[in-house]
Design a protein around this motif. Structure first.
Motif, short mmCIF file in Angstrom:
data_model
loop_
_atom_site.label_atom_id
_atom_site.label_comp_id
_atom_site.label_asym_id
_atom_site.label_seq_id
_atom_site.Cartn_x
_atom_site.Cartn_y
_atom_site.Cartn_z
N THR A 99 103.05 17.64 92.37
CA THR A 99 104.28 18.48 93.05
C THR A 99 105.61 18.60 92.22
OG1 THR A 99 105.44 18.64 95.32
CG2 THR A 99 105.35 16.52 94.53
N SER A 100 106.46 19.81 92.25
CA SER A 100 107.45 19.92 91.53
C SER A 100 108.93 19.52 92.44
CB SER A 100 107.42 21.21 91.17
OG SER A 100 107.59 22.09 92.13
N ALA A 150 101.03 19.48 109.31
CA ALA A 150 101.31 19.56 107.98
C ALA A 150 101.39 20.73 107.41
CB ALA A 150 100.58 18.56 107.08
N ASP A 151 102.05 21.91 108.17
CA ASP A 151 102.38 23.15 107.98
C ASP A 151 103.28 23.68 107.17
OD1 ASP A 151 104.08 22.65 110.09
OD2 ASP A 151 103.80 24.03 111.19
N CYS A 152 103.42 23.14 106.18
CA CYS A 152 104.98 23.48 105.29
C CYS A 152 104.83 24.96 104.82
CB CYS A 152 105.10 22.24 104.42
SG CYS A 152 103.65 21.90 103.34
N ALA A 199 110.15 25.51 103.12
CA ALA A 199 110.79 24.81 104.29
C ALA A 199 109.72 23.62 104.63
CB ALA A 199 110.72 25.93 105.24
N LEU A 200 110.47 22.83 105.30
CA LEU A 200 109.49 21.47 105.93
C LEU A 200 108.50 21.83 106.83
CD1 LEU A 200 112.37 18.94 106.08
CD2 LEU A 200 110.69 19.13 104.41
N ALA A 201 107.49 21.06 106.89
CA ALA A 201 106.55 21.29 108.14
C ALA A 201 107.11 20.94 109.17
CB ALA A 201 105.17 20.08 107.81
N ARG A 253 104.37 17.41 103.58
CA ARG A 253 105.50 17.58 104.55
C ARG A 253 106.62 18.93 103.86
NH1 ARG A 253 109.48 14.15 105.68
NH2 ARG A 253 108.56 12.48 104.79
N GLU A 254 106.31 19.13 102.44
CA GLU A 254 107.02 19.89 101.78
C GLU A 254 106.19 20.68 100.56
OE1 GLU A 254 110.89 18.45 100.12
OE2 GLU A 254 110.49 16.67 100.94
#
Length: 365
Positions: free
Chosen positions: A177-178, A246-248, A259-261, A275-276
């Motif tokens: 992840t970045s 976990a629908d980020c 946006a956040l989950a 979450r991201e």
């Protein structure tokens, strides 16, 4: 009426070209041969046809890329971490690998891949795991010679702890992840994943009309959607599938930006418990995904069982909860008339799924 768990992407178009912003993330001209880095002898993973299940679900064709057989590793993640480690070593020839400590945070499979990459170049490695990662996955990481640090928290907490300790100790992070200022390595990780998408295109001449692909931070989805978008005459209608908690990506689509989950990312689908999103994937997924959808926890086991106990004539597939999420999404859509209509799924559809991981540490089906 389209169900609440399915949302169209208002930013995309079926005619949208694969442009410079997308090519900066996924470049179809730079697909690596990760197997060669491990000594060769690693052919493509199977692309299975499931005609009996296709008939039951009302589509013309259903194929599953079975990453449970990748390098004897059991997951697509073997491609990314290994390649990124080798890319870092190749770009830092002044530093002996034995003097580089590679590290990452992982729910399990990416950590195993980084550990495998480090082992293959003779470098030490430390992996940070969240509390939900199975003992079996931890043991598999240790079997590659890596040290393990358990974090009393979720995946995102493990990422934060890994970044902090790496900064203090001078370790090299190989993350999938970045974040701002950290993009080169995650891009290399995704470049490794494009190998599986390239294998699909080479084997399936006609190609899919629809793709259901699971997403955590978005690396796998971006690699597959991006590569198919770049090389096929028509990009398949692409549906990104996530756990409800976990629908980020679902929330990012709604917001029109990362946006956040909406939930706490507590899910049996450990590889998707994020979450991201990874921001670097936005030019591909934020613009090239047609639909975003979520699945409930009780839809995971039926999908796993469908792979493990198939209809007559279909192959048996070993799949973990994250691995079968795309199938769970397809099965959810196939049971809803409004979803079927919205997605254009019918008897002419050719559907692609990715079985992203096998059964390691996930129990019996």
């Amino acid at each position: 009426m389209v169900p609440s768990w399915l949302a169209a992407n208002p930013r995309t178009s079926r005619q949208q070209p694969f442009g410079a912003a997308q090519r900066a993330v996924i470049d179809p001209a730079r697909v690596p041969d990760v197997g060669a880095l491990l000594g060769g002898g690693h052919g493509p993973t199977p692309l299975y046809a499931l005609p009996a299940l296709a008939q039951r679900l009302g589509v013309a064709e259903l194929r599953v890329k079975d990453e449970s057989q990748r390098f004897g590793f059991g997951a697509f993640k073997a491609l990314g971490g290994v390649f990124a480690v080798h890319e870092f070593v190749a770009g830092h020839k002044e530093r002996p690998p034995a003097d580089i400590v590679f590290t990452t945070a992982s729910s399990g499979n990416h950590g195993r891949s980084v550990a495998l990459g480090a082992q293959s170049v003779g470098a030490p490695c430390t992996i940070f795991l969240p509390k939900f990662t199975s003992a079996e996955k931890e043991a598999a990481i240790r079997a590659r010679g890596a040290q393990v640090i358990r974090i009393d928290g979720d995946y995102d907490t493990a990422v934060a702890e890994c970044r902090q300790q790496a900064g203090e100790k001078g370790w090299t992070v190989i993350s999938d992840t970045s974040w701002p200022g950290y993009e080169t390595v995650p891009l290399d990780v995704m470049r490794g994943y494009t190998m599986l998408a390239d294998e699909i295109v080479r084997e399936w001449q006609e190609g899919p009309t629809h793709l259901f692909v699971q997403a955590g931070v978005g690396g796998l989805a971006a690699a597959v959607i991006g590569h198919l978008w770049a090389v096929l005459p028509q990009r398949p209608l692409s549906i990104v599938v996530e756990p409800q908690s976990a629908d980020c990506w679902f929330q990012s689509n709604k917001a029109g930006k990362p946006a956040l989950a909406s939930g706490d990312a507590s899910t049996a689908m450990g590889g998707l418990a994020c979450r991201e999103i990874s921001p670097i994937t936005w030019p591909v997924l934020g613009l090239g995904t047609d639909w975003f959808m979520t699945i409930a926890e009780d839809q995971v086991m039926p999908a796993r069982r469908q792979f493990a106990h198939p209809l007559d004539g279909d192959p048996v597939l070993a799949s973990g909860p994250s691995g079968c999420a795309g199938l769970a999404g397809l099965m959810r859509a196939a049971a809803d008339a409004a979803a079927l209509e919205a997605l254009g799924l019918d008897k002419s559809s050719r559907v692609l799924l990715i079985n992203s991981e096998g059964n390691l540490g996930e129990g019996a089906v």
